[in-house]
Design an enzyme around this catalytic site. Structure first.
Site: not given
Ligand code: WQD
Length: 321
Positions: A115, A139, A143
């Site tokens: 990741s 997490y 990894k």
């Molecule tokens: C994306 C953007 C949020 C939800 C995560 C894990 C990472 C990897 C991928 C596995 C950000 C914003 C999100 C919501 C929002 N996983 N958001 N409202 O945090 O970039 O990554 O998934 O390996 O380790 O941390 O992904 O989809 O949660 O967020 O505004 O309800 O959307 O702040 O900017 P993230 P995400």
């Protein structure tokens, strides 16, 4: 060639299984169905209902197998900070069981789901594989720890592995074959889709005061079908060259929360109510990959990772789900 896909009933795993079958590999799916779904299982791949925490179950599943793709993990970064034990046991100890079973069975090639969470807060963009690895959540630490174990098993046990550092996986099979929707998603696009179909009332946008063009968080979204293609290429690379590899898998394009939300509104024709809420702790403003190494080593070029295809394929899955 026969491949054991551990976690093959999950969201990314099911797309990987489809890509492997299309490329002519025989596939055995091994999954405990804790988040994987029965409806993601295919008639042209056999299935073992088993758990990586039971070493004997992994060892017997390796019978007649030439290589392993390992995607079985808990992946909620926020939860990992509250329940590290769960992540330590399943992600780290589970992978040790897989490596030891591979060692016992003489299976020498592995593709591992890593990741971008291994990097932590970016020091520069785009993030290449030489960027420092300082995970900011447990997490991401699991990894990174596993990547280090893989390096030792390469040196000591000649198990060659590809570690694939995914950025933000999104989208669904463009051919509509994969229907299993993730349960209780926390990631942006599935949350938006659940609002679009009326399963949730509103999207919380986590902050609109970041140093980004529209103030919302920017991420590198990569279509799951492009990820699946990279697994097939990485498997081939690792087996044919008998070499280990660590690569980023991203589109190299940043999209903001608002970009994704607006595309979803326009493609679905639904209102998709959204409210601005506080920043989510630990969220960097921008994360964008350099995928040059994957391009050069694997000849990998994303084909489905434009905003329209990401949202369109998700919307089709959720409408039909
Ligand atoms: C994306 C953007 C949020 C939800 C995560 C894990 C990472 C990897 C991928 C596995 C950000 C914003 C999100 C919501 C929002 N996983 N958001 N409202 O945090 O970039 O990554 O998934 O390996 O380790 O941390 O992904 O989809 O949660 O967020 O505004 O309800 O959307 O702040 O900017 P993230 P995400």
């Amino acid at each position: 060639m026969k491949v054991l896909v551990i976690g093959g009933a999950g969201y990314i795993g099911s797309h990987v299984v489809k890509a492997l079958r299309s490329a002519g590999y025989a596939v055995v799916v091994f999954d405990n169905l804790s988040s994987g779904l029965r409806e993601n299982l295919r008639a042209d791949a056999s299935f073992i209902h088993g758990d990586i925490l039971i070493p004997g179950a992994v060892l017997s599943a390796l019978y007649g197998v030439d290589a392993v793709i390992h995607l079985a993990a808990f992946k909620a970064a926020g939860e990992s900070m509250l329940q590290p034990e769960k992540y330590a046991v399943n992600n780290i100890a589970g992978t040790i069981n897989i490596l030891n079973a591979m060692s016992d069975a003489g299976v020498k090639h592995l593709v591992f789901s890593s990741s971008a969470a291994v990097y932590g807060e970016p020091e520069y963009l785009p993030i290449d594989e030489d960027h420092p690895t300082r995970p900011e959540n447990f997490y991401g630490y699991t990894k990174l720890e596993i990547e280090q174990l893989l390096a030792w098993y390469d040196t000591l046990k000649e198990i060659r592995s590809s570690s694939l550092r995914y950025f933000n996986a999104a989208g669904y099979d463009p051919e509509g074959d994969i229907r299993g929707l993730e349960q209780n998603p926390a990631n942006l696009l599935p949350v938006i889709m659940e609002v679009a179909i009326g399963k949730r009332s509103t999207l919380s946008v986590f902050g609109d005061d970041y140093e980004t063009p529209d103030g919302t968080g920017v991420r590198d979204y990569i279509h799951v079908t492009d990820l699946a293609d990279a697994h097939v290429r990485a498997l081939k690379y690792t087996v044919e060259n008998d070499l280990s590899l660590t690569v980023n898998l991203g589109s190299e394009h940043g999209l903001s929360v608002m970009d994704v939300l607006q595309a979803a509104r326009s493609i679905s024709g639904r209102e998709i109510p959204a409210t601005i809420s506080d920043r989510r702790p630990g969220d960097p403003a921008r994360l964008v990959a350099s995928a040059k190494r994957a391009r050069v080593a694997l000849g990998w070029v994303p084909r489905y990772s434009d905003l329209n295809t990401l949202v369109q394929t998700s919307w089709e899955a959720y409408q039909n789900g």
